[in-house]
Design a protein around this motif. Structure first.
Motif, PDB file in Angstrom:
ATOM      1  N   LEU A   1      -8.279   2.263   4.575  1.00 29.95           N
ATOM      2  CA  LEU A   1      -9.444   1.917   3.773  1.00 29.95           C
ATOM      3  C   LEU A   1      -9.193   2.203   2.294  1.00 29.95           C
ATOM      4  CD1 LEU A   1     -12.329   0.906   3.689  1.00 29.95           C
ATOM      5  CD2 LEU A   1     -13.113   3.237   4.179  1.00 29.95           C
ATOM      6  N   ARG A   2      -8.504   3.273   1.985  1.00 26.20           N
ATOM      7  CA  ARG A   2      -8.176   3.576   0.590  1.00 26.20           C
ATOM      8  C   ARG A   2      -7.272   2.496  -0.005  1.00 26.20           C
ATOM      9  NH1 ARG A   2      -5.837   9.522   0.479  1.00 26.20           N
ATOM     10  NH2 ARG A   2      -5.873   9.112  -1.778  1.00 26.20           N
ATOM     11  N   LYS A   3      -6.275   2.070   0.755  1.00 25.78           N
ATOM     12  CA  LYS A   3      -5.381   1.017   0.271  1.00 25.78           C
ATOM     13  C   LYS A   3      -6.118  -0.309   0.145  1.00 25.78           C
ATOM     14  CE  LYS A   3      -1.171   0.895   1.930  1.00 25.78           C
ATOM     15  NZ  LYS A   3      -0.320   1.241   0.782  1.00 25.78           N
ATOM     16  N   LEU A   4      -7.055  -0.572   1.057  1.00 28.34           N
ATOM     17  CA  LEU A   4      -7.826  -1.810   0.978  1.00 28.34           C
ATOM     18  C   LEU A   4      -8.657  -1.862  -0.299  1.00 28.34           C
ATOM     19  CD1 LEU A   4      -8.830  -4.434   2.365  1.00 28.34           C
ATOM     20  CD2 LEU A   4     -10.618  -3.039   3.439  1.00 28.34           C
ATOM     21  N   ILE A   5      -9.273  -0.754  -0.672  1.00 22.61           N
ATOM     22  CA  ILE A   5     -10.072  -0.722  -1.895  1.00 22.61           C
ATOM     23  C   ILE A   5      -9.174  -0.834  -3.128  1.00 22.61           C
ATOM     24  CG2 ILE A   5     -11.725   0.639  -3.227  1.00 22.61           C
ATOM     25  CD1 ILE A   5     -12.638   1.927  -0.642  1.00 22.61           C
ATOM     26  N   LEU A   6      -7.979  -0.266  -3.060  1.00 21.42           N
ATOM     27  CA  LEU A   6      -7.058  -0.355  -4.188  1.00 21.42           C
ATOM     28  C   LEU A   6      -6.579  -1.776  -4.441  1.00 21.42           C
ATOM     29  CD1 LEU A   6      -4.847   2.854  -3.728  1.00 21.42           C
ATOM     30  CD2 LEU A   6      -6.541   2.411  -5.510  1.00 21.42           C
ATOM     31  N   LEU A   7      -6.651  -2.638  -3.422  1.00 14.25           N
ATOM     32  CA  LEU A   7      -6.245  -4.029  -3.597  1.00 14.25           C
ATOM     33  C   LEU A   7      -7.242  -4.821  -4.446  1.00 14.25           C
ATOM     34  CD1 LEU A   7      -4.932  -4.991  -0.039  1.00 14.25           C
ATOM     35  CD2 LEU A   7      -3.574  -4.627  -2.106  1.00 14.25           C
ATOM     36  N   SER A   8      -8.449  -4.302  -4.607  1.00 16.86           N
ATOM     37  CA  SER A   8      -9.469  -5.021  -5.368  1.00 16.86           C
ATOM     38  C   SER A   8      -9.180  -4.929  -6.859  1.00 16.86           C
ATOM     39  CB  SER A   8     -10.856  -4.469  -5.056  1.00 16.86           C
ATOM     40  OG  SER A   8     -10.940  -3.105  -5.408  1.00 16.86           O
TER      41      SER A   8
ATOM     42  N   ARG B   1      -6.709   7.113  -7.843  1.00 16.28           N
ATOM     43  CA  ARG B   1      -5.563   6.306  -7.433  1.00 16.28           C
ATOM     44  C   ARG B   1      -4.333   7.192  -7.292  1.00 16.28           C
ATOM     45  NH1 ARG B   1      -6.325   0.697  -8.650  1.00 16.28           N
ATOM     46  NH2 ARG B   1      -4.067   0.458  -8.558  1.00 16.28           N
ATOM     47  N   HIS B   2      -3.663   7.073  -6.156  1.00 22.33           N
ATOM     48  CA  HIS B   2      -2.431   7.822  -5.913  1.00 22.33           C
ATOM     49  C   HIS B   2      -1.262   6.841  -5.856  1.00 22.33           C
ATOM     50  CE1 HIS B   2      -4.137  11.839  -5.053  1.00 22.33           C
ATOM     51  NE2 HIS B   2      -5.177  11.147  -4.612  1.00 22.33           N
ATOM     52  N   LYS B   3      -0.153   7.211  -6.446  1.00 23.09           N
ATOM     53  CA  LYS B   3       1.017   6.343  -6.458  1.00 23.09           C
ATOM     54  C   LYS B   3       1.577   6.123  -5.065  1.00 23.09           C
ATOM     55  CE  LYS B   3       2.470   7.433 -11.177  1.00 23.09           C
ATOM     56  NZ  LYS B   3       3.569   7.928 -12.040  1.00 23.09           N
ATOM     57  N   ASP B   4       1.410   7.105  -4.172  1.00 21.80           N
ATOM     58  CA  ASP B   4       1.938   6.944  -2.819  1.00 21.80           C
ATOM     59  C   ASP B   4       1.234   5.818  -2.066  1.00 21.80           C
ATOM     60  OD1 ASP B   4       3.524   9.093  -3.401  1.00 21.80           O
ATOM     61  OD2 ASP B   4       2.238  10.572  -2.403  1.00 21.80           O
ATOM     62  N   LEU B   5      -0.004   5.510  -2.439  1.00 19.61           N
ATOM     63  CA  LEU B   5      -0.754   4.470  -1.748  1.00 19.61           C
ATOM     64  C   LEU B   5      -0.478   3.080  -2.300  1.00 19.61           C
ATOM     65  CD1 LEU B   5      -4.248   6.226  -1.478  1.00 19.61           C
ATOM     66  CD2 LEU B   5      -2.481   6.078   0.269  1.00 19.61           C
ATOM     67  N   THR B   6       0.221   2.989  -3.417  1.00 20.75           N
ATOM     68  CA  THR B   6       0.474   1.687  -4.045  1.00 20.75           C
ATOM     69  C   THR B   6       1.807   1.082  -3.626  1.00 20.75           C
ATOM     70  OG1 THR B   6       1.428   2.817  -5.968  1.00 20.75           O
ATOM     71  CG2 THR B   6      -0.929   2.276  -6.041  1.00 20.75           C
ATOM     72  N   VAL B   7       2.396   1.579  -2.560  1.00 19.71           N
ATOM     73  CA  VAL B   7       3.640   1.016  -2.032  1.00 19.71           C
ATOM     74  C   VAL B   7       3.277   0.015  -0.938  1.00 19.71           C
ATOM     75  CG1 VAL B   7       5.854   1.498  -0.927  1.00 19.71           C
ATOM     76  CG2 VAL B   7       4.890   3.136  -2.562  1.00 19.71           C
ATOM     77  N   CYS B   8       3.696  -1.217  -1.090  1.00 15.88           N
ATOM     78  CA  CYS B   8       3.351  -2.274  -0.142  1.00 15.88           C
ATOM     79  C   CYS B   8       4.220  -2.175   1.110  1.00 15.88           C
ATOM     80  CB  CYS B   8       3.528  -3.651  -0.782  1.00 15.88           C
ATOM     81  SG  CYS B   8       2.475  -3.936  -2.210  1.00 15.88           S
ATOM     82  N   ALA B   9       3.719  -2.777   2.175  1.00 16.26           N
ATOM     83  CA  ALA B   9       4.472  -2.801   3.431  1.00 16.26           C
ATOM     84  C   ALA B   9       5.735  -3.632   3.295  1.00 16.26           C
ATOM     85  CB  ALA B   9       3.581  -3.348   4.551  1.00 16.26           C
ATOM     86  N   ILE B  10       5.691  -4.704   2.512  1.00 19.62           N
ATOM     87  CA  ILE B  10       6.880  -5.537   2.347  1.00 19.62           C
ATOM     88  C   ILE B  10       7.960  -4.803   1.563  1.00 19.62           C
ATOM     89  CG2 ILE B  10       5.959  -6.609   0.263  1.00 19.62           C
ATOM     90  CD1 ILE B  10       8.155  -8.237   2.973  1.00 19.62           C
ATOM     91  N   GLU B  11       7.576  -3.897   0.679  1.00 12.21           N
ATOM     92  CA  GLU B  11       8.570  -3.120  -0.069  1.00 12.21           C
ATOM     93  C   GLU B  11       9.308  -2.157   0.857  1.00 12.21           C
ATOM     94  OE1 GLU B  11       6.649  -1.235  -3.306  1.00 12.21           O
ATOM     95  OE2 GLU B  11       5.926  -3.094  -4.213  1.00 12.21           O
ATOM     96  N   ARG B  12       8.583  -1.523   1.761  1.00 10.17           N
ATOM     97  CA  ARG B  12       9.257  -0.645   2.731  1.00 10.17           C
ATOM     98  C   ARG B  12      10.155  -1.452   3.665  1.00 10.17           C
ATOM     99  NH1 ARG B  12       3.958   1.662   2.806  1.00 10.17           N
ATOM    100  NH2 ARG B  12       3.491   0.452   4.695  1.00 10.17           N
ATOM    101  N   LEU B  13       9.732  -2.656   4.006  1.00  7.03           N
ATOM    102  CA  LEU B  13      10.558  -3.500   4.868  1.00  7.03           C
ATOM    103  C   LEU B  13      11.814  -3.974   4.136  1.00  7.03           C
ATOM    104  CD1 LEU B  13      10.644  -4.724   7.674  1.00  7.03           C
ATOM    105  CD2 LEU B  13       9.416  -6.707   6.799  1.00  7.03           C
TER     106      LEU B  13
END
Length: 463
Positions: free
Chosen positions: A155-162, A215-227
Motif C-alpha cells: 500500500l505504501r508503494k502504491l501511494i508512492l506511484l501517484s 518517502r523512503h528510498k527503499d520503497l522506490t525500487v521497482c520490481a523490474i529493476e530487481r529482475l
C-alpha cells in the motif's frame, strides 16, 4: 503535379520544362525503392490485434467459476447458522444473475464446496458449506493476517506511484483483494499505522484520501529493476542491453516481422524515468520526452500489477488510478502494443471484463513465485476442479459413519437428498452407484456490483 512543384520555394526560379527533364531522367527504380523503404516503420504500431494465450484463458475459466462460488459462499455464510433453504437460495440467487432453478443446478456441480442435506425437523432441503470449504476459508483468513506487513508495504508503494503522494480510499477499497488488503483495512492498516499513512476524512466515503507520511528510498525500487539485476548476475547479459529493458515473452502465434524486431530493439534501449520519480518539473514538450513518458507508463502499469498478490488485476480497476498516475486514456490499445509484457484476457462477463496478467510472473498457467495467500485461494480452485464422483465416495463414508453415531446416541438419522437427484431410485442403490454430476456447463461471470463504482471519466478509458 508539375505545377505543384513549381509553386514550392525551392523550385520557384526553375521552369516547368526543367522540372520535367529532371523527373524523366531519374530512374523509376529509385522512387520505388525510396517509397518501399519509407513505408516500413521501425516503431511499434499503435494498434495491434490481440493474440490469445490459452494458458491464461484457461486460468480465467476457473476464475469465473470461483467468483460465482465465492458469491454463493458469502450468501450462505450471511444466513443464520451458515445454512440456507433451497427455496430461499433460489430467490436470493436472482441478485447474482441466476434465473429460476439455476442456483440449484450450479451448486450440484461443486459437491466438494456445497453440501445439500435434509433438515431433520423441517424435512426440507438445506444447503451449507462442506468441511473442506470451511478449512479453505480458515486457511485464507490466516494467510491474509500473516501477510499484513507485506500488505502495508504494498500500500505504501502504491501511494508512492501517484503524482502527489495521495490516492482515493474508494479506489483502494475496490481493489483491496488484488492487493491483499483485509475488508476493514481502513481501521486495521491505515489508522493502525499512523507513522506510514495519513487519512483525509470527509463526509462521504468516496471523497476520502490516503496520503503517504514519508518517502523512503527503499520503497522506490521497482520490481523490474530487481529482475534486471537478477538477470544480469545469473545470465551475464550486457549492462547496456538490460539497463532499460523489460522481460518480453510473446504469446504463441504472435507474428514478429523484421521491422517489428528492430522497433522492439530500439524501444528496449530507450531511457525512461522511474515510476517513483517526480517528473512535475521536467519539460515534457519534446518528442523524446513524450517517448520516455510512454515507456514510463508501461513501467508504471508493470509496477502496479507487480504489487498485486496474484500478479493480475482487471483493466477496469487500473483505470481508477489513471488520473493519479498519469496513465494513457485508451488503456486497452496501449497495453496491446506490449503483448510480450502483458496479456489481456477477456474471459468473464461476456467479454466485458478485461484481466491484465504479468506474463513474466507466470509459467504454464501457474505463478512462478507463489505466496501463502495465493496458495490458499487456489485451494478453492482445486475443490472446484475435483471430480464429483470422488465426492460421492466421501459422502457415502460420512453418511455411513454419521448413521452409526446417530443410532448409538438415539438421535434422528440424518439423510441426504440423493433420491431427489437420481429421480426416484432407492437410497441404497444410489450409494452403490454413486453420484454423477455434469461439470461441463459454463457460467459466465458478472461484475462485482458492490465494488465497481467508477468515475465517469474512468469508464471511458477502456473503450
Amino acid at each position: 503535379m508539375f505545377t505543384f512543384f513549381a509553386k514550392l520555394p525551392i523550385f520557384s526560379e526553375l521552369k516547368i520544362s526543367t522540372i520535367k527533364t529532371l523527373l524523366h531522367n531519374t530512374p523509376t527504380n529509385t522512387f520505388k525503392s525510396t517509397i518501399r523503404f519509407m513505408s516500413q516503420s521501425t516503431s511499434i504500431p499503435k494498434k495491434q490485434q490481440r493474440v490469445r494465450d490459452h494458458g491464461f484463458d484457461n486460468y480465467m475459466e476457473v476464475e469465473k467459476k470461483m467468483r460465482k462460488v465465492l458469491k454463493f459462499q458469502e450468501l450462505i455464510l450471511s444466513q443464520p447458522n451458515s445454512m440456507i433453504s433451497s427455496s430461499r437460495l433460489d430467490n436470493l440467487s436472482r441478485r447474482l444473475g441466476f434465473k429460476q432453478f439455476e442456483a440449484g443446478k450450479f451448486i450440484l456441480k461443486f459437491p466438494h464446496v456445497f453440501e445439500i442435506f435434509e433438515h431433520p425437523v423441517q424435512r426440507i432441503l438445506y444447503c451449507r458449506l462442506t468441511h473442506k470449504a470451511h478449512l479453505q476459508i480458515d486457511q485464507e483468513n490466516q494467510a491474509l493476517i500473516a501477510q499484513i506487513p507485506d500488505a502495508v508495504t504494498r500500500l505504501r508503494k502504491l501511494i508512492l506511484l501517484s503524482n502527489n503522494g495521495r490516492i482515493r480510499l474508494e479506489h483502494v477499497r475496490i481493489a483491496r483483494k488484488e492487493f491483499g488488503l483485509p475488508d476493514d483495512f481502513e481501521f486495521s492498516i491505515i489508522l493502525k499505522y499512523p507513522q506510514f499513512f495519513r487519512l483525509f476524512d470527509a463526509n462521504e466515503t468516496r471523497k476520502k484520501y490516503i496520503e503517504i507520511v514519508e518517502r523512503h528510498k527503499d520503497l522506490t525500487v521497482c520490481a523490474i529493476e530487481r529482475l534486471r539485476e537478477k538477470e544480469y548476475r545469473e545470465k551475464g547479459i550486457d549492462a547496456e542491453d538490460i539497463r532499460f529493458s523489460f522481460i518480453v515473452n510473446f504469446p504463441p502465434g504472435f507474428k514478429i516481422g523484421k521491422y517489428y524486431k528492430i522497433a522492439v530493439w530500439k524501444w528496449q534501449r530507450l531511457p525512461y524515468w522511474s515510476p517513483y520519480e517526480d517528473v512535475s518539473d521536467y519539460d515534457l514538450r519534446s518528442l523524446e520526452a513524450q517517448k520516455r513518458m510512454e515507456k514510463r507508463a508501461v513501467a508504471m502499469i508493470h509496477e502496479l500489477v507487480s504489487l498485486t498478490v496474484e500478479k493480475k488485476i482487471t483493466l477496469e480497476r487500473i483505470a481508477h488510478f489513471r488520473l493519479a498516475m498519469n496513465l494513457p486514456k485508451k488503456l486497452k490499445d496501449f497495453l496491446l502494443q506490449h503483448q510480450g509484457i502483458f496479456y489481456i484476457s477477456t474471459r468473464g462477463n461476456h467479454g466485458k471484463l478485461h484481466t491484465v496478467f504479468l506474463r513474466e510472473a507466470y509459467k504454464k498457467g501457474e505463478l512462478i513465485e507463489p505466496n501463502g495467500l495465493y496458495l490458499a485461494r487456489r485451494k478453492l480452485a482445486d475443490l472446484i476442479l475435483l471430480s464429483p464422483r470422488k465426492a460421492s465416495v466421501d459422502r457415502d463414508l460420512v453418511n455411513y459413519r454419521s448413521d452409526r453415531e446417530y443410532n448409538d446416541m438415539g438421535n434422528v438419522e440424518r439423510g441426504y437428498f440423493d433420491d431427489n437427484v437420481r429421480q426416484g431410485k432407492d437410497r441404497e442403490e444410489d450409494l452403490e452407484s454413486g453420484t454423477d454430476c455434469d461439470v461441463e456447463a459454463d457460467y459466465t461471470d458478472e461484475d462485482d456490483n458492490g465494488d465497481e463504482i467508477a468515475d465517469v471519466e474512468d469508464s471511458r478509458v477502456i473503450e
